[in-house]
Design an enzyme around this catalytic site. Structure first.
Site, PDB file in Angstrom:
ATOM      1  N   VAL A 237      12.900  64.040  39.366  1.00 52.28           N
ATOM      2  CA  VAL A 237      13.340  65.133  38.483  1.00 52.28           C
ATOM      3  C   VAL A 237      12.802  66.497  38.906  1.00 52.28           C
ATOM      4  O   VAL A 237      13.331  67.526  38.491  1.00 52.28           O
ATOM      5  CB  VAL A 237      12.958  64.864  37.010  1.00 52.28           C
ATOM      6  CG1 VAL A 237      13.688  63.654  36.469  1.00 52.28           C
ATOM      7  CG2 VAL A 237      11.444  64.720  36.845  1.00 52.28           C
TER       8      VAL A 237
ATOM      9  N   ASN B 296      13.923  63.008  29.492  1.00 47.29           N
ATOM     10  CA  ASN B 296      12.894  62.129  28.947  1.00 47.29           C
ATOM     11  C   ASN B 296      11.736  61.886  29.910  1.00 47.29           C
ATOM     12  O   ASN B 296      10.641  61.514  29.487  1.00 47.29           O
ATOM     13  CB  ASN B 296      13.527  60.786  28.569  1.00 47.29           C
ATOM     14  CG  ASN B 296      12.503  59.728  28.222  1.00 47.29           C
ATOM     15  OD1 ASN B 296      11.879  59.760  27.160  1.00 47.29           O
ATOM     16  ND2 ASN B 296      12.282  58.787  29.136  1.00 47.29           N
TER      17      ASN B 296
ATOM     18  N   TYR C 215      -0.921  67.942  29.055  1.00 49.15           N
ATOM     19  CA  TYR C 215       0.225  67.312  28.383  1.00 49.15           C
ATOM     20  C   TYR C 215       0.695  68.169  27.207  1.00 49.15           C
ATOM     21  O   TYR C 215       1.898  68.400  27.033  1.00 49.15           O
ATOM     22  CB  TYR C 215      -0.184  65.924  27.896  1.00 49.15           C
ATOM     23  CG  TYR C 215       0.931  65.108  27.297  1.00 49.15           C
ATOM     24  CD1 TYR C 215       1.906  64.515  28.101  1.00 49.15           C
ATOM     25  CD2 TYR C 215       1.014  64.916  25.919  1.00 49.15           C
ATOM     26  CE1 TYR C 215       2.928  63.760  27.554  1.00 49.15           C
ATOM     27  CE2 TYR C 215       2.036  64.155  25.367  1.00 49.15           C
ATOM     28  CZ  TYR C 215       2.984  63.580  26.180  1.00 49.15           C
ATOM     29  OH  TYR C 215       3.999  62.837  25.630  1.00 49.15           O
ATOM     30  N   ALA C 216      -0.245  68.666  26.410  1.00 47.47           N
ATOM     31  CA  ALA C 216       0.106  69.498  25.257  1.00 47.47           C
ATOM     32  C   ALA C 216       0.818  70.773  25.699  1.00 47.47           C
ATOM     33  O   ALA C 216       1.814  71.182  25.082  1.00 47.47           O
ATOM     34  CB  ALA C 216      -1.151  69.840  24.454  1.00 47.47           C
ATOM     35  N   ALA C 217       0.313  71.387  26.760  1.00 48.81           N
ATOM     36  CA  ALA C 217       0.931  72.620  27.264  1.00 48.81           C
ATOM     37  C   ALA C 217       2.343  72.354  27.763  1.00 48.81           C
ATOM     38  O   ALA C 217       3.268  73.143  27.518  1.00 48.81           O
ATOM     39  CB  ALA C 217       0.079  73.213  28.378  1.00 48.81           C
ATOM     40  N   SER C 218       2.527  71.224  28.442  1.00 48.13           N
ATOM     41  CA  SER C 218       3.859  70.909  28.975  1.00 48.13           C
ATOM     42  C   SER C 218       4.855  70.632  27.853  1.00 48.13           C
ATOM     43  O   SER C 218       6.008  71.072  27.912  1.00 48.13           O
ATOM     44  CB  SER C 218       3.780  69.712  29.929  1.00 48.13           C
ATOM     45  OG  SER C 218       3.523  68.497  29.239  1.00 48.13           O
ATOM     46  N   LYS C 219       4.423  69.924  26.827  1.00 47.99           N
ATOM     47  CA  LYS C 219       5.330  69.586  25.731  1.00 47.99           C
ATOM     48  C   LYS C 219       5.572  70.784  24.812  1.00 47.99           C
ATOM     49  O   LYS C 219       6.671  70.948  24.269  1.00 47.99           O
ATOM     50  CB  LYS C 219       4.776  68.402  24.940  1.00 47.99           C
ATOM     51  CG  LYS C 219       4.741  67.099  25.737  1.00 47.99           C
ATOM     52  CD  LYS C 219       6.113  66.687  26.236  1.00 47.99           C
ATOM     53  CE  LYS C 219       6.101  65.318  26.894  1.00 47.99           C
ATOM     54  NZ  LYS C 219       7.438  64.879  27.333  1.00 47.99           N
TER      55      LYS C 219
ATOM     56  N   ILE D  56       4.187  56.030  19.183  1.00 53.59           N
ATOM     57  CA  ILE D  56       5.299  55.087  19.276  1.00 53.59           C
ATOM     58  C   ILE D  56       4.848  53.817  19.996  1.00 53.59           C
ATOM     59  O   ILE D  56       4.120  53.882  20.991  1.00 53.59           O
ATOM     60  CB  ILE D  56       6.488  55.711  20.041  1.00 53.59           C
ATOM     61  CG1 ILE D  56       6.900  57.044  19.393  1.00 53.59           C
ATOM     62  CG2 ILE D  56       7.660  54.739  20.094  1.00 53.59           C
ATOM     63  CD1 ILE D  56       7.398  56.945  17.974  1.00 53.59           C
TER      64      ILE D  56
END
Length: 246
Positions: free
Chosen positions: A62, A88, A153-157, A186
Site C-alpha cells: 500500500v 484497512n 500509532y495514535a498519530a497515524s490514526k 476488537i
C-alpha cells in the site's frame, strides 16, 4: 445483497478486520479484491472466501504507488469500475516514546497513513470520472484518545481521521463519500493471545463490558458503503462499546 455488482478494493484484508469486511461484502454481492502484502495469506483468504462470491486476491504494497495503481487498473479492466475502497491496512510498532526507534515511527506512519493517501489518490481518478464512489478509512479510538506506548500509532490514526475529512470536502462535489471508522478493542488473532487479566482490564474500561467483534466493524462498513448511507460523509464513527466516552 445491498452491494450487488459493486467493486470493492479492501487493503490488509487477508486476515483480521479486513478479512471480515471482505467476507461480508462478498456475501452482499460485491466483487471483492483482497489486497495484502503476504501472498500466502492472500491465497488462503481467497480460498476461504470464494464460495461467498467473486473474490480476487492481489499481492501489493500500500505504500508503493505503482503497486497500488496496478490493483486499481486490474479492477477497472476486469469489472469496469471501482466503487468502494476500504483503507484497512495497518501495523503497530509499540514502544515508549523515549525509546521509540525512528524506523518504528516511520514504518507505522508509512503503512497506516501514507498507505491510505496512496490508495485514495489512485482510486480517486477512477471515481471522479464515474462521479461516484465510497472511501472508508479504518482509524482507531486510539487516534481520538491517545495511548501510552503508542505515540506512532495514535498519530497515524489521528492523521487518518483528519485525512478522511479533507477527502470528503475535496471530492464531495463529484459524488464521492469518505468516512472513517474507529474500532475500539476488537477480538482478533492478536487479542486471542493476550493474558486473561489484560483482557479483563480492557473490559473493565468499556461501558458495554465486552470486546467488540470483527463482525461489528464489518457491519458498519457495509452500511457506510451502501446507498443507505448516501447522505453521510466526513464522519468518524466509533465501534468501541462506549470507551471513548471515558
Amino acid at each position: 445483497m445491498i452491494l450487488k455488482d459493486k467493486v470493492a478494493v479492501i487493503t490488509g484484508s487477508a486476515r483480521g478486520i479486513g478479512f471480515g469486511i471482505a467476507k461480508l461484502f462478498a456475501e452482499n454481492g460485491a466483487k471483492v479484491f483482497v489486497v495484502d502484502l503476504d501472498a500466502d495469506a492472500v491465497n488462503k483468504a481467497v480460498a476461504s472466501l470464494k464460495s461467498f462470491g467473486t473474490v480476487i486476491g492481489v499481492e501489493a504494497n500500500v505504500t508503493d504507488g505503482e503497486s497500488m495503481s496496478k490493483v486499481f487498473d486490474s479492477a477497472k479492466e476486469n469489472f469496469g469500475s471501482v466503487d468502494i475502497l476500504i483503507n484497512n491496512a495497518g501495523i503497530t510498532r509499540d514502544g515508549l516514546l523515549l525509546r521509540m526507534k525512528e524506523q518504528d515511527w516511520d514504518m507505522v506512519m508509512d503503512v497506516n497513513l501514507k498507505g491510505a493517501f496512496v490508495s485514495t489518490q489512485r482510486v480517486s481518478k477512477i471515481m471522479m470520472k464515474q462521479k461516484s464512489g465510497v472511501i472508508i478509512n479504518l482509524a482507531s479510538v486510539i487516534g481520538l484518545m491517545g495511548n501510552a506506548g503508542q505515540a506512532n500509532y495514535a498519530a497515524s490514526k489521528g492523521g487518518l481521521i483528519a485525512f478522511s475529512k479533507s477527502v470528503a470536502k475535496e471530492f464531495g462535489s463529484r459524488g464521492i463519500r469518505c468516512n472513517a471508522v474507529a474500532p475500539g478493542f476488537i477480538k482478533t488473532e492478536m487479542t486471542e493471545i493476550l493474558p486473561e487479566e489484560v483482557v479483563k482490564s480492557y473490559k473493565s474500561e468499556i461501558p458495554l463490558g465486552e470486546l467488540g467483534t470483527v463482525e461489528d466493524v464489518a457491519e458498519l462498513c457495509l452500511f457506510l458503503a451502501s446507498d443507505k448511507a448516501k447522505y453521510i460523509t466526513g464522519q468518524t464513527i466509533n465501534v468501541d462499546g462506549g470507551i471513548v466516552m471515558r
